[in-house]
Design a protein around this motif. Structure first.
Motif, short mmCIF file in Angstrom:
data_model
loop_
_atom_site.label_atom_id
_atom_site.label_comp_id
_atom_site.label_asym_id
_atom_site.label_seq_id
_atom_site.Cartn_x
_atom_site.Cartn_y
_atom_site.Cartn_z
N UNK A 39 0.94 -1.00 0.17
CA UNK A 39 0.06 -0.20 -0.03
C UNK A 39 0.98 1.39 0.04
N UNK A 40 2.02 1.14 0.91
CA UNK A 40 2.75 2.22 0.73
C UNK A 40 3.60 2.57 -0.56
N UNK A 41 3.97 1.50 -1.20
CA UNK A 41 4.71 1.48 -2.09
C UNK A 41 3.76 2.17 -3.36
N UNK A 42 2.50 1.80 -3.17
CA UNK A 42 1.55 2.32 -4.17
C UNK A 42 0.95 3.59 -4.05
N UNK A 43 1.45 4.15 -2.70
CA UNK A 43 0.57 5.17 -2.16
C UNK A 43 -0.83 5.19 -2.35
N UNK A 44 -1.36 4.21 -1.82
CA UNK A 44 -2.88 3.74 -1.57
C UNK A 44 -3.37 4.22 -0.09
N UNK A 45 -4.67 4.64 -0.19
CA UNK A 45 -5.25 4.77 1.08
C UNK A 45 -6.05 3.84 1.72
N UNK A 46 -6.38 2.72 0.76
CA UNK A 46 -7.14 1.65 1.32
C UNK A 46 -6.70 0.43 0.46
#
Length: 267
Positions: free
Chosen positions: A184-191
């Protein structure tokens, strides 16, 4: 601050393609019914595609064949050709005349009704066309707060978040992830929307510990009926997960179902 993180008291309700259990999917009728059931703040998940003349439309399949009275690939059809099709009669005669909506058309009443649209990008190779059109529409309508973006393509979501940073992004996954927070952090996701049968593995807790929201899709009741007859109570598990604060958004084809589960969890 992650705007998609909720508590057991504030968990969002969502309709998959609108209230698609009771109206033709991805139509204004399905979005209105989702709002009628869940009220202000309901999320309508929907699917975003683009016509041959560059219009953003809401439809799941690559073709119009399954959900309209027409035939053809969306990407090869103009919007005027698509707008002439009936997208409701296949579901029920009372929905005859429903059309495949433009994204802009769906967004116009969204603020008044309190609808949030989770737009799943169904095209993965035209970001150079999609992103500027989304940016322009958001600037025109001032609707960033009414949107979420989702995709199975995490690379696409990372690029989209860079282009439109004010709209939250939701990664879709059918897999159990080794390190969901790192992804999630690598893809800059919120959910991340988790698969229900993997949910007991603890991914939601991992995500929450990392500041990421956990979404869940629950199958509609009739699909759970046979399991329930054998004592497998998936809905009871979902109620417990809500009570434990593991869910930030619960989505189903049947918005009444997720509303019922939320209400049961609240006692």
């Amino acid at each position: 601050m992650n705007l998609l993180r909720m508590t057991s008291a504030t968990m969002r309700l969502a309709g998959h393609r609108g209230h698609s259990a009771g109206a033709p999917e991805n139509t204004l009728a399905a979005f209105r019914k989702a709002h009628e059931i869940a009220g202000q703040g309901v999320t309508c998940e929907t699917d975003l595609r683009i016509t041959s003349d560059g219009e953003l439309v809401l439809i799941h399949d690559e073709t119009v064949d399954r959900t309209t009275n027409g035939h053809g690939l969306i990407r090869n059809m103009t919007y005027s050709e698509i707008a002439a099709l009936d997208a409701g009669r296949w579901f029920g005669e009372e929905f005859a005349g429903e059309r495949i909506p433009l994204l802009k058309e769906a967004l116009q009443p969204a603020r008044e009704l309190g609808i949030i649209y989770q737009l799943e990008l169904k095209t993965y190779d035209r970001d150079d066309v999609f992103f500027p059109k989304l940016r322009a529409l958001i600037d025109e309508l001032g609707c960033a707060d009414l949107l979420q973006f989702s995709s199975f393509d995490f690379v696409q979501l990372r690029a989209l978040k860079k282009a439109i940073p004010e709209v939250p992004t939701v990664g879709l996954s059918h897999s159990r992830l080794i390190d969901p927070v790192a992804i999630a952090r690598e893809a800059n996701l919120d959910a991340i929307n988790l698969e229900i049968y993997h949910f007991p593995s603890g991914e939601a807790r991992q995500l929450h510990d990392g500041g990421i929201a956990a979404f869940l899709h629950v199958p509609r009741p009739e699909r759970l009926k046979s399991l329930k007859e054998y004592g497998v109570e998936i809905e009871a598990d979902v109620v417990q997960w809500i009570r434990e604060g593991q869910l930030d958004q619960l989505i189903s084809d049947d918005v009444a179902q997720v509303a019922r589960l939320r209400d049961e969890a609240r006692g």
